[in-house]
Design an enzyme around this catalytic site. Sequence first.
Site, PDB file in Angstrom:
ATOM      1  N   HIS A   1       0.858  -1.185   0.000  1.00  0.00           N
ATOM      2  CA  HIS A   1       0.000   0.000   0.000  1.00  0.00           C
ATOM      3  C   HIS A   1       0.895   1.237   0.000  1.00  0.00           C
ATOM      4  O   HIS A   1       1.970   1.248   0.606  1.00  0.00           O
ATOM      5  CB  HIS A   1      -0.893   0.006   1.246  1.00  0.00           C
ATOM      6  CG  HIS A   1      -1.260   1.388   1.712  1.00  0.00           C
ATOM      7  ND1 HIS A   1      -0.535   2.057   2.682  1.00  0.00           N
ATOM      8  CD2 HIS A   1      -2.251   2.231   1.329  1.00  0.00           C
ATOM      9  CE1 HIS A   1      -1.079   3.245   2.880  1.00  0.00           C
ATOM     10  NE2 HIS A   1      -2.109   3.381   2.075  1.00  0.00           N
TER      11      HIS A   1
ATOM     12  N   HIS B   1      -8.629  -6.007  16.979  1.00  0.00           N
ATOM     13  CA  HIS B   1      -9.440  -7.189  17.276  1.00  0.00           C
ATOM     14  C   HIS B   1      -8.721  -8.491  16.940  1.00  0.00           C
ATOM     15  O   HIS B   1      -9.157  -9.557  17.351  1.00  0.00           O
ATOM     16  CB  HIS B   1     -10.797  -7.112  16.556  1.00  0.00           C
ATOM     17  CG  HIS B   1     -10.710  -7.176  15.058  1.00  0.00           C
ATOM     18  ND1 HIS B   1     -10.592  -6.057  14.268  1.00  0.00           N
ATOM     19  CD2 HIS B   1     -10.744  -8.221  14.208  1.00  0.00           C
ATOM     20  CE1 HIS B   1     -10.555  -6.408  12.995  1.00  0.00           C
ATOM     21  NE2 HIS B   1     -10.644  -7.723  12.927  1.00  0.00           N
TER      22      HIS B   1
END
Length: 288
Positions: free
Chosen positions: A124, A188
């Site tokens: 990215h 998470h």
Amino acid sequence: MEGHMDDQRRRAADWFRELQQRITRAFEALEDRGPGDAEPGRFDVTPTKREEGGGGGLMAVMRGGRVFEKVGVNWSEVHGTLSTKAQSAMAARGLPGMGSDPRFWASGISLVAHMQNPHAPAVHMNTRMFWTPGAWWFGGGTDLNPCIEYPEDTAHFHDTLRAACAPHGAEYYARFKAWADEYFYIPHRGRARGVGGIFYDDLNSGEWEADFAFTRAVGEAFLLAFLPLAEKRMAQPWDEADRETQLIHRGLYAEYNLVYDRGTKFGLETGHNPDAVLMSLPPLAKWR
């Protein structure tokens, strides 16, 4: 003063557009050298428009190439008014000019590459400039996302970024690497989405030329950091177990971009083309 800033905004937007063209040409040249007998991939370029307000961009996406399974290199230049929610979020980051005048302008380039070969790392990169009547700032960075890590590839990527940062600030690499480690983390899952890179935002040193020069250095370092890794790994043998590892790792990437990524949230909240905003998502992914 306003006219001077108009010139600076034009210079920034034109440079981001030039960088998009440079990268798409380099990626198509890599496709020409890629393994196999299939036709080398080529970018489809589609104009985009912001639904509310003004501006748009160019969405360049390649699918099903020899080297890239999906890669998007998007450029945008948009303007309009910020929603109250967006103003509040920016004010919470300590950015000035978020109260009385909601006008904004933004331009940048955003890139995500998902590779055919599981041994070749996904990547990215983005660089951008943002303006409001009360302030301007730059942001961006790049991070490497291998599903099968090679320490020497990670070292090359980081060494290239360290060299790019060094002329602009002795502390820049360490500071922005630490920021990337924090930003590209998936709470998470309790893990990073890749092996890091650099990330910076809200960069306004008071010297526009210096901050623009650093942003250009980040963009120009990208191909030096990534292309040698893609070329080295694009023909490496792989098996179905490697592919399974790749698809599961892509699931992490999708989770991060949909739940946490600041650019995804901003693009959708300001009415930009959703296909361009969600270009970062992989073509295929798996979850256990």
